[in-house]
Design a protein around this motif. Structure first.
Motif, PDB file in Angstrom:
ATOM      1  N   SER A  57     -11.977 -21.329 -12.144  1.00 57.59           N
ATOM      2  CA  SER A  57     -11.300 -20.239 -11.442  1.00 57.59           C
ATOM      3  C   SER A  57     -11.367 -18.953 -12.260  1.00 57.59           C
ATOM      4  O   SER A  57     -11.453 -17.862 -11.697  1.00 57.59           O
ATOM      5  CB  SER A  57      -9.855 -20.608 -11.126  1.00 57.59           C
ATOM      6  OG  SER A  57      -9.138 -20.891 -12.314  1.00 57.59           O
ATOM      7  N   TYR A 100     -12.757 -15.377 -10.862  1.00 61.88           N
ATOM      8  CA  TYR A 100     -12.092 -14.081 -11.019  1.00 61.88           C
ATOM      9  C   TYR A 100     -12.998 -13.102 -11.763  1.00 61.88           C
ATOM     10  O   TYR A 100     -12.986 -11.900 -11.492  1.00 61.88           O
ATOM     11  CB  TYR A 100     -10.749 -14.244 -11.735  1.00 61.88           C
ATOM     12  CG  TYR A 100      -9.647 -14.651 -10.795  1.00 61.88           C
ATOM     13  CD1 TYR A 100      -8.732 -13.717 -10.326  1.00 61.88           C
ATOM     14  CD2 TYR A 100      -9.524 -15.960 -10.360  1.00 61.88           C
ATOM     15  CE1 TYR A 100      -7.729 -14.084  -9.451  1.00 61.88           C
ATOM     16  CE2 TYR A 100      -8.526 -16.337  -9.485  1.00 61.88           C
ATOM     17  CZ  TYR A 100      -7.636 -15.389  -9.035  1.00 61.88           C
ATOM     18  OH  TYR A 100      -6.636 -15.739  -8.160  1.00 61.88           O
ATOM     19  N   ARG A 125      -3.720  -9.610  -6.560  1.00 60.82           N
ATOM     20  CA  ARG A 125      -3.719 -11.073  -6.692  1.00 60.82           C
ATOM     21  C   ARG A 125      -3.261 -11.501  -8.086  1.00 60.82           C
ATOM     22  O   ARG A 125      -2.460 -12.428  -8.236  1.00 60.82           O
ATOM     23  CB  ARG A 125      -5.124 -11.609  -6.401  1.00 60.82           C
ATOM     24  CG  ARG A 125      -5.282 -13.087  -6.571  1.00 60.82           C
ATOM     25  CD  ARG A 125      -4.510 -13.851  -5.532  1.00 60.82           C
ATOM     26  NE  ARG A 125      -4.738 -15.273  -5.734  1.00 60.82           N
ATOM     27  CZ  ARG A 125      -3.948 -16.220  -5.332  1.00 60.82           C
ATOM     28  NH1 ARG A 125      -2.875 -15.911  -4.655  1.00 60.82           N
ATOM     29  NH2 ARG A 125      -4.207 -17.466  -5.562  1.00 60.82           N
ATOM     30  N   TRP A 149       0.453 -10.882  -8.359  1.00 61.44           N
ATOM     31  CA  TRP A 149       1.161 -11.923  -7.606  1.00 61.44           C
ATOM     32  C   TRP A 149       1.251 -13.210  -8.425  1.00 61.44           C
ATOM     33  O   TRP A 149       2.307 -13.808  -8.551  1.00 61.44           O
ATOM     34  CB  TRP A 149       0.442 -12.181  -6.288  1.00 61.44           C
ATOM     35  CG  TRP A 149       1.022 -13.290  -5.477  1.00 61.44           C
ATOM     36  CD1 TRP A 149       0.715 -14.617  -5.556  1.00 61.44           C
ATOM     37  CD2 TRP A 149       2.021 -13.191  -4.478  1.00 61.44           C
ATOM     38  NE1 TRP A 149       1.457 -15.337  -4.664  1.00 61.44           N
ATOM     39  CE2 TRP A 149       2.274 -14.478  -3.981  1.00 61.44           C
ATOM     40  CE3 TRP A 149       2.734 -12.124  -3.936  1.00 61.44           C
ATOM     41  CZ2 TRP A 149       3.196 -14.729  -2.985  1.00 61.44           C
ATOM     42  CZ3 TRP A 149       3.650 -12.377  -2.940  1.00 61.44           C
ATOM     43  CH2 TRP A 149       3.878 -13.675  -2.481  1.00 61.44           C
ATOM     44  N   GLN A 150       0.132 -13.618  -8.987  1.00 62.16           N
ATOM     45  CA  GLN A 150       0.113 -14.844  -9.784  1.00 62.16           C
ATOM     46  C   GLN A 150       0.956 -14.710 -11.051  1.00 62.16           C
ATOM     47  O   GLN A 150       1.552 -15.682 -11.505  1.00 62.16           O
ATOM     48  CB  GLN A 150      -1.312 -15.206 -10.183  1.00 62.16           C
ATOM     49  CG  GLN A 150      -2.127 -15.757  -9.076  1.00 62.16           C
ATOM     50  CD  GLN A 150      -3.523 -16.129  -9.534  1.00 62.16           C
ATOM     51  OE1 GLN A 150      -4.033 -15.588 -10.510  1.00 62.16           O
ATOM     52  NE2 GLN A 150      -4.136 -17.055  -8.824  1.00 62.16           N
ATOM     53  N   TRP A 156       4.689 -14.840  -9.684  1.00 65.80           N
ATOM     54  CA  TRP A 156       5.035 -16.117  -9.055  1.00 65.80           C
ATOM     55  C   TRP A 156       3.955 -17.147  -9.365  1.00 65.80           C
ATOM     56  O   TRP A 156       3.050 -17.381  -8.559  1.00 65.80           O
ATOM     57  CB  TRP A 156       5.179 -15.961  -7.539  1.00 65.80           C
ATOM     58  CG  TRP A 156       6.309 -15.071  -7.180  1.00 65.80           C
ATOM     59  CD1 TRP A 156       7.627 -15.398  -7.180  1.00 65.80           C
ATOM     60  CD2 TRP A 156       6.239 -13.700  -6.767  1.00 65.80           C
ATOM     61  NE1 TRP A 156       8.373 -14.311  -6.810  1.00 65.80           N
ATOM     62  CE2 TRP A 156       7.546 -13.256  -6.542  1.00 65.80           C
ATOM     63  CE3 TRP A 156       5.186 -12.801  -6.584  1.00 65.80           C
ATOM     64  CZ2 TRP A 156       7.841 -11.960  -6.145  1.00 65.80           C
ATOM     65  CZ3 TRP A 156       5.480 -11.516  -6.188  1.00 65.80           C
ATOM     66  CH2 TRP A 156       6.789 -11.107  -5.978  1.00 65.80           C
ATOM     67  N   PRO A 157       4.033 -17.764 -10.547  1.00 66.23           N
ATOM     68  CA  PRO A 157       3.008 -18.753 -10.916  1.00 66.23           C
ATOM     69  C   PRO A 157       2.950 -19.912  -9.920  1.00 66.23           C
ATOM     70  O   PRO A 157       3.978 -20.314  -9.375  1.00 66.23           O
ATOM     71  CB  PRO A 157       3.459 -19.255 -12.286  1.00 66.23           C
ATOM     72  CG  PRO A 157       4.492 -18.301 -12.747  1.00 66.23           C
ATOM     73  CD  PRO A 157       5.051 -17.624 -11.539  1.00 66.23           C
ATOM     74  N   ASN A 158       1.765 -20.416  -9.694  1.00 67.02           N
ATOM     75  CA  ASN A 158       1.614 -21.550  -8.778  1.00 67.02           C
ATOM     76  C   ASN A 158       1.111 -22.767  -9.532  1.00 67.02           C
ATOM     77  O   ASN A 158       0.711 -22.686 -10.673  1.00 67.02           O
ATOM     78  CB  ASN A 158       0.687 -21.256  -7.599  1.00 67.02           C
ATOM     79  CG  ASN A 158      -0.175 -20.048  -7.730  1.00 67.02           C
ATOM     80  OD1 ASN A 158      -0.201 -19.382  -8.732  1.00 67.02           O
ATOM     81  ND2 ASN A 158      -0.901 -19.756  -6.700  1.00 67.02           N
ATOM     82  N   VAL A 181      -1.366 -23.431 -12.981  1.00 63.41           N
ATOM     83  CA  VAL A 181      -2.579 -22.612 -12.933  1.00 63.41           C
ATOM     84  C   VAL A 181      -2.451 -21.591 -14.059  1.00 63.41           C
ATOM     85  O   VAL A 181      -1.437 -20.902 -14.170  1.00 63.41           O
ATOM     86  CB  VAL A 181      -2.718 -21.913 -11.564  1.00 63.41           C
ATOM     87  CG1 VAL A 181      -3.863 -20.927 -11.566  1.00 63.41           C
ATOM     88  CG2 VAL A 181      -2.904 -22.941 -10.466  1.00 63.41           C
ATOM     89  N   TRP A 189      -2.759 -18.408 -15.510  1.00 63.29           N
ATOM     90  CA  TRP A 189      -2.932 -17.009 -15.161  1.00 63.29           C
ATOM     91  C   TRP A 189      -3.755 -16.299 -16.235  1.00 63.29           C
ATOM     92  O   TRP A 189      -4.584 -15.443 -15.936  1.00 63.29           O
ATOM     93  CB  TRP A 189      -1.553 -16.378 -14.997  1.00 63.29           C
ATOM     94  CG  TRP A 189      -1.540 -14.934 -14.685  1.00 63.29           C
ATOM     95  CD1 TRP A 189      -1.875 -14.355 -13.493  1.00 63.29           C
ATOM     96  CD2 TRP A 189      -1.170 -13.872 -15.551  1.00 63.29           C
ATOM     97  NE1 TRP A 189      -1.735 -12.997 -13.578  1.00 63.29           N
ATOM     98  CE2 TRP A 189      -1.298 -12.682 -14.831  1.00 63.29           C
ATOM     99  CE3 TRP A 189      -0.731 -13.815 -16.863  1.00 63.29           C
ATOM    100  CZ2 TRP A 189      -0.993 -11.438 -15.375  1.00 63.29           C
ATOM    101  CZ3 TRP A 189      -0.432 -12.581 -17.410  1.00 63.29           C
ATOM    102  CH2 TRP A 189      -0.573 -11.415 -16.671  1.00 63.29           C
ATOM    103  N   HIS A 195      -7.402 -16.482 -15.607  1.00 65.94           N
ATOM    104  CA  HIS A 195      -7.819 -15.587 -14.525  1.00 65.94           C
ATOM    105  C   HIS A 195      -7.920 -14.151 -15.035  1.00 65.94           C
ATOM    106  O   HIS A 195      -8.895 -13.450 -14.752  1.00 65.94           O
ATOM    107  CB  HIS A 195      -6.846 -15.660 -13.357  1.00 65.94           C
ATOM    108  CG  HIS A 195      -6.830 -16.990 -12.689  1.00 65.94           C
ATOM    109  ND1 HIS A 195      -5.923 -17.311 -11.715  1.00 65.94           N
ATOM    110  CD2 HIS A 195      -7.588 -18.098 -12.852  1.00 65.94           C
ATOM    111  CE1 HIS A 195      -6.134 -18.547 -11.304  1.00 65.94           C
ATOM    112  NE2 HIS A 195      -7.140 -19.049 -11.994  1.00 65.94           N
TER     113      HIS A 195
END
Length: 105
Positions: A29, A33, A59, A62-63, A66-68, A76, A78, A81
């Motif tokens: 990922s 990016y 994007r 956002w990440q 609000w980490p996913n 994930v 960040w 990325h």
């Protein structure tokens, strides 16, 4: 662009190791990016490049806020990325300078 695919995973891995608390990561990922940032960089003189850069920044923001979690429940990264998004334009600029400095054949 092939050089980005070959170099980015290694550079992102080194960047991850340099962090205070390195974590394992897959890295694909971060390369995606990086390609996104590279495309925005290559199109920077066009409206599409501005839109790509704005979407990328939104994007990443956002990440960051609000980490996913990944499909297996792992976080994930960040930082990978962001690393890909920062390293790709730097590599492209370096490649461009090297190509300009190289004597014409």
């Amino acid at each position: 662009m092939c050089a980005l695919a070959l170099l980015l995973p290694w550079l992102i891995a080194l960047q991850q190791l340099a962090l205070p608390e390195p974590q394992p990561f897959l890295g694909a990922s971060g390369v995606v990016y990086g390609w996104w940032a590279a495309l925005a960089w290559l199109k920077r003189r066009e409206t599409a490049g501005h839109w790509l850069a704005a979407a990328l920044l939104l994007r990443l923001a956002w990440q960051g806020l609000w980490p996913n979690l990944g499909p297996g429940g792992e976080p994930v990264l960040w930082s990978a990325h962001v690393g890909g998004a920062l390293l790709a334009p730097l590599l492209l600029a370096g490649f461009s300078r090297a190509r300009c400095a190289a004597p014409a054949a």
